[in-house]
Design a protein around this motif. Structure first.
Motif, PDB file in Angstrom:
ATOM      1  N   ALA A  36       0.845  -1.196   0.000  1.00 59.90           N
ATOM      2  CA  ALA A  36       0.000   0.000   0.000  1.00 59.90           C
ATOM      3  C   ALA A  36       0.880   1.245   0.000  1.00 59.90           C
ATOM      4  CB  ALA A  36      -0.906   0.016   1.220  1.00 59.90           C
ATOM      5  N   TYR A  37       0.441   2.260  -0.756  1.00 59.45           N
ATOM      6  CA  TYR A  37       1.081   3.574  -0.788  1.00 59.45           C
ATOM      7  C   TYR A  37       0.027   4.607  -0.430  1.00 59.45           C
ATOM      8  CZ  TYR A  37       3.346   7.825  -2.306  1.00 59.45           C
ATOM      9  OH  TYR A  37       3.892   9.084  -2.328  1.00 59.45           O
ATOM     10  N   LEU A  38       0.422   5.593   0.382  1.00 60.39           N
ATOM     11  CA  LEU A  38      -0.505   6.650   0.762  1.00 60.39           C
ATOM     12  C   LEU A  38       0.264   7.939   0.995  1.00 60.39           C
ATOM     13  CD1 LEU A  38      -3.419   7.474   1.621  1.00 60.39           C
ATOM     14  CD2 LEU A  38      -2.755   6.833   3.949  1.00 60.39           C
ATOM     15  N   ASP A  39      -0.211   9.030   0.364  1.00 65.73           N
ATOM     16  CA  ASP A  39       0.275  10.372   0.673  1.00 65.73           C
ATOM     17  C   ASP A  39      -0.930  11.310   0.634  1.00 65.73           C
ATOM     18  OD1 ASP A  39      -0.104  11.471  -1.969  1.00 65.73           O
ATOM     19  OD2 ASP A  39       1.956  11.037  -2.551  1.00 65.73           O
ATOM     20  N   PRO A  40      -0.763  12.600   0.885  1.00 70.30           N
ATOM     21  CA  PRO A  40      -1.931  13.488   0.925  1.00 70.30           C
ATOM     22  C   PRO A  40      -2.717  13.580  -0.386  1.00 70.30           C
ATOM     23  CG  PRO A  40      -0.081  14.534   2.018  1.00 70.30           C
ATOM     24  CD  PRO A  40       0.453  13.297   1.354  1.00 70.30           C
ATOM     25  N   LEU A  41      -2.101  13.214  -1.507  1.00 60.70           N
ATOM     26  CA  LEU A  41      -2.753  13.350  -2.807  1.00 60.70           C
ATOM     27  C   LEU A  41      -3.057  12.033  -3.498  1.00 60.70           C
ATOM     28  CD1 LEU A  41      -0.527  16.250  -4.190  1.00 60.70           C
ATOM     29  CD2 LEU A  41      -2.758  16.432  -3.054  1.00 60.70           C
ATOM     30  N   LEU A  42      -2.352  10.968  -3.151  1.00 57.69           N
ATOM     31  CA  LEU A  42      -2.427   9.709  -3.884  1.00 57.69           C
ATOM     32  C   LEU A  42      -2.556   8.524  -2.948  1.00 57.69           C
ATOM     33  CD1 LEU A  42       0.575  10.339  -6.301  1.00 57.69           C
ATOM     34  CD2 LEU A  42      -1.844  10.462  -6.916  1.00 57.69           C
ATOM     35  N   ALA A  43      -3.139   7.454  -3.487  1.00 60.23           N
ATOM     36  CA  ALA A  43      -3.181   6.178  -2.770  1.00 60.23           C
ATOM     37  C   ALA A  43      -3.189   5.070  -3.805  1.00 60.23           C
ATOM     38  CB  ALA A  43      -4.411   6.089  -1.879  1.00 60.23           C
ATOM     39  N   GLY A  44      -2.524   3.979  -3.482  1.00 58.93           N
ATOM     40  CA  GLY A  44      -2.527   2.813  -4.358  1.00 58.93           C
ATOM     41  C   GLY A  44      -2.349   1.563  -3.535  1.00 58.93           C
ATOM     42  N   ASN A  45      -3.115   0.527  -3.864  1.00 61.82           N
ATOM     43  CA  ASN A  45      -3.023  -0.759  -3.160  1.00 61.82           C
ATOM     44  C   ASN A  45      -2.727  -1.868  -4.148  1.00 61.82           C
ATOM     45  OD1 ASN A  45      -3.696  -0.022  -0.382  1.00 61.82           O
ATOM     46  ND2 ASN A  45      -5.633   0.614  -1.278  1.00 61.82           N
ATOM     47  N   GLY A  46      -1.776  -2.718  -3.783  1.00 61.32           N
ATOM     48  CA  GLY A  46      -1.381  -3.816  -4.659  1.00 61.32           C
ATOM     49  C   GLY A  46      -0.669  -3.300  -5.897  1.00 61.32           C
ATOM     50  N   ALA A  76      15.950  -2.300  11.084  1.00 57.87           N
ATOM     51  CA  ALA A  76      14.975  -3.392  11.100  1.00 57.87           C
ATOM     52  C   ALA A  76      14.206  -3.371   9.777  1.00 57.87           C
ATOM     53  CB  ALA A  76      14.072  -3.292  12.321  1.00 57.87           C
ATOM     54  N   ASP A  77      12.878  -3.270   9.844  1.00 63.07           N
ATOM     55  CA  ASP A  77      12.075  -3.262   8.616  1.00 63.07           C
ATOM     56  C   ASP A  77      11.522  -1.882   8.282  1.00 63.07           C
ATOM     57  OD1 ASP A  77      10.214  -3.023  10.635  1.00 63.07           O
ATOM     58  OD2 ASP A  77       8.845  -4.524   9.815  1.00 63.07           O
ATOM     59  N   ARG A  78      12.125  -0.829   8.828  1.00 62.65           N
ATOM     60  CA  ARG A  78      11.649   0.555   8.616  1.00 62.65           C
ATOM     61  C   ARG A  78      12.706   1.369   7.885  1.00 62.65           C
ATOM     62  NH1 ARG A  78       6.347   0.302  10.804  1.00 62.65           N
ATOM     63  NH2 ARG A  78       6.489  -1.631  11.977  1.00 62.65           N
ATOM     64  N   LEU A  79      12.238   2.301   7.052  1.00 60.70           N
ATOM     65  CA  LEU A  79      13.181   3.184   6.366  1.00 60.70           C
ATOM     66  C   LEU A  79      12.530   4.522   6.087  1.00 60.70           C
ATOM     67  CD1 LEU A  79      12.103   3.062   3.205  1.00 60.70           C
ATOM     68  CD2 LEU A  79      13.378   0.946   3.211  1.00 60.70           C
ATOM     69  N   ARG A  80      13.394   5.507   5.792  1.00 60.96           N
ATOM     70  CA  ARG A  80      12.928   6.838   5.425  1.00 60.96           C
ATOM     71  C   ARG A  80      13.932   7.463   4.466  1.00 60.96           C
ATOM     72  NH1 ARG A  80      14.340  10.839  10.550  1.00 60.96           N
ATOM     73  NH2 ARG A  80      16.524  10.232  10.634  1.00 60.96           N
ATOM     74  N   PHE A  81      13.414   8.400   3.661  1.00 59.43           N
ATOM     75  CA  PHE A  81      14.246   9.091   2.681  1.00 59.43           C
ATOM     76  C   PHE A  81      13.461  10.290   2.171  1.00 59.43           C
ATOM     77  CE2 PHE A  81      11.747   5.800   0.786  1.00 59.43           C
ATOM     78  CZ  PHE A  81      11.147   6.413  -0.299  1.00 59.43           C
ATOM     79  N   SER A  82      14.166  11.229   1.570  1.00 59.49           N
ATOM     80  CA  SER A  82      13.520  12.399   0.975  1.00 59.49           C
ATOM     81  C   SER A  82      13.775  12.407  -0.523  1.00 59.49           C
ATOM     82  CB  SER A  82      14.025  13.683   1.630  1.00 59.49           C
ATOM     83  OG  SER A  82      13.629  13.727   2.989  1.00 59.49           O
ATOM     84  N   LYS A  95       8.789  18.661  -3.151  1.00 60.55           N
ATOM     85  CA  LYS A  95       9.747  17.925  -2.320  1.00 60.55           C
ATOM     86  C   LYS A  95       8.969  17.176  -1.261  1.00 60.55           C
ATOM     87  CE  LYS A  95      13.421  21.265  -3.061  1.00 60.55           C
ATOM     88  NZ  LYS A  95      14.444  22.115  -2.462  1.00 60.55           N
ATOM     89  N   GLY A  96       9.470  15.997  -0.894  1.00 60.92           N
ATOM     90  CA  GLY A  96       8.775  15.214   0.104  1.00 60.92           C
ATOM     91  C   GLY A  96       9.689  14.271   0.850  1.00 60.92           C
ATOM     92  N   SER A  97       9.101  13.628   1.835  1.00 51.45           N
ATOM     93  CA  SER A  97       9.785  12.605   2.628  1.00 51.45           C
ATOM     94  C   SER A  97       8.857  11.410   2.734  1.00 51.45           C
ATOM     95  CB  SER A  97      10.115  13.122   4.029  1.00 51.45           C
ATOM     96  OG  SER A  97      11.010  14.210   3.949  1.00 51.45           O
ATOM     97  N   ASP A  98       9.412  10.228   2.529  1.00 54.74           N
ATOM     98  CA  ASP A  98       8.638   8.995   2.599  1.00 54.74           C
ATOM     99  C   ASP A  98       9.172   8.109   3.709  1.00 54.74           C
ATOM    100  OD1 ASP A  98       7.321   9.973   0.378  1.00 54.74           O
ATOM    101  OD2 ASP A  98       7.928   8.351  -0.959  1.00 54.74           O
ATOM    102  N   VAL A 111       4.313   2.326   2.078  1.00 55.78           N
ATOM    103  CA  VAL A 111       5.016   3.611   2.028  1.00 55.78           C
ATOM    104  C   VAL A 111       4.004   4.689   2.362  1.00 55.78           C
ATOM    105  CG1 VAL A 111       6.200   5.303   0.582  1.00 55.78           C
ATOM    106  CG2 VAL A 111       6.762   2.875   0.364  1.00 55.78           C
ATOM    107  N   THR A 112       4.393   5.565   3.276  1.00 54.20           N
ATOM    108  CA  THR A 112       3.599   6.742   3.609  1.00 54.20           C
ATOM    109  C   THR A 112       4.429   7.952   3.218  1.00 54.20           C
ATOM    110  OG1 THR A 112       2.610   5.574   5.475  1.00 54.20           O
ATOM    111  CG2 THR A 112       2.411   7.987   5.453  1.00 54.20           C
ATOM    112  N   GLY A 113       3.845   8.810   2.386  1.00 52.60           N
ATOM    113  CA  GLY A 113       4.561   9.977   1.890  1.00 52.60           C
ATOM    114  C   GLY A 113       4.042  11.269   2.492  1.00 52.60           C
ATOM    115  N   PHE A 114       4.950  12.186   2.723  1.00 54.32           N
ATOM    116  CA  PHE A 114       4.622  13.522   3.221  1.00 54.32           C
ATOM    117  C   PHE A 114       5.181  14.546   2.250  1.00 54.32           C
ATOM    118  CE2 PHE A 114       4.446  10.787   6.830  1.00 54.32           C
ATOM    119  CZ  PHE A 114       3.415  11.286   7.605  1.00 54.32           C
ATOM    120  N   LEU A 115       4.407  15.581   1.963  1.00 54.73           N
ATOM    121  CA  LEU A 115       4.870  16.647   1.069  1.00 54.73           C
ATOM    122  C   LEU A 115       5.521  17.730   1.914  1.00 54.73           C
ATOM    123  CD1 LEU A 115       1.765  16.842  -1.284  1.00 54.73           C
ATOM    124  CD2 LEU A 115       3.896  15.552  -1.598  1.00 54.73           C
TER     125      LEU A 115
END
Length: 122
Positions: A36-46, A76-82, A95-98, A111-115
């Protein structure tokens, strides 16, 4: 390079791929089937939902590209990047951070995205 960096570099390759067949292959190699992907503008599953979401971004921003702007930080099983979305001439417009969760097979589960910066934002 570490496994998380390799994974996120494939993530951006999928976001930037305009050929539908190649993009689907990158999505399958990068995302778990129930991801699953989710940010303030988009979402997608599978895989289908993620592919549709990326295709919609290509339609809205033709010839624009995403690029990672920081190292991939993870444990562990968590990550972040911009990242940033750039125009065809290389000018960053968003620009964003996920933040992500990696499944046991080393693919993205979520993935959860922030703008961080958008056009017109002060």
């Amino acid at each position: 390079m570490n496994a998380h960096t390799d994974l996120i570099d494939r993530y951006f390759a999928a976001w930037n791929e305009t050929d539908a067949v190649n993009r689907r292959e990158l999505i399958a190699a990068t995302w778990s089937t129930d991801a699953a992907y989710l940010d303030p503008l988009l979402a997608g599953n599978g895989h289908d939902g993620i592919d549709a979401m990326i295709r919609a971004v290509h339609e809205r921003f033709p010839r624009h590209t995403f690029r990672r702007t920081t190292d991939v930080d993870g444990f562990a099983d968590r990550l972040r990047f911009s990242w940033e979305l750039t125009t065809p001439d290389g000018t960053p417009i968003v620009k964003g951070s996920d933040f992500g969760v990696v499944d046991p097979a080393g693919r993205l589960q979520a993935v959860t995205g922030f703008l961080d910066a958008t056009p017109g934002a002060a």
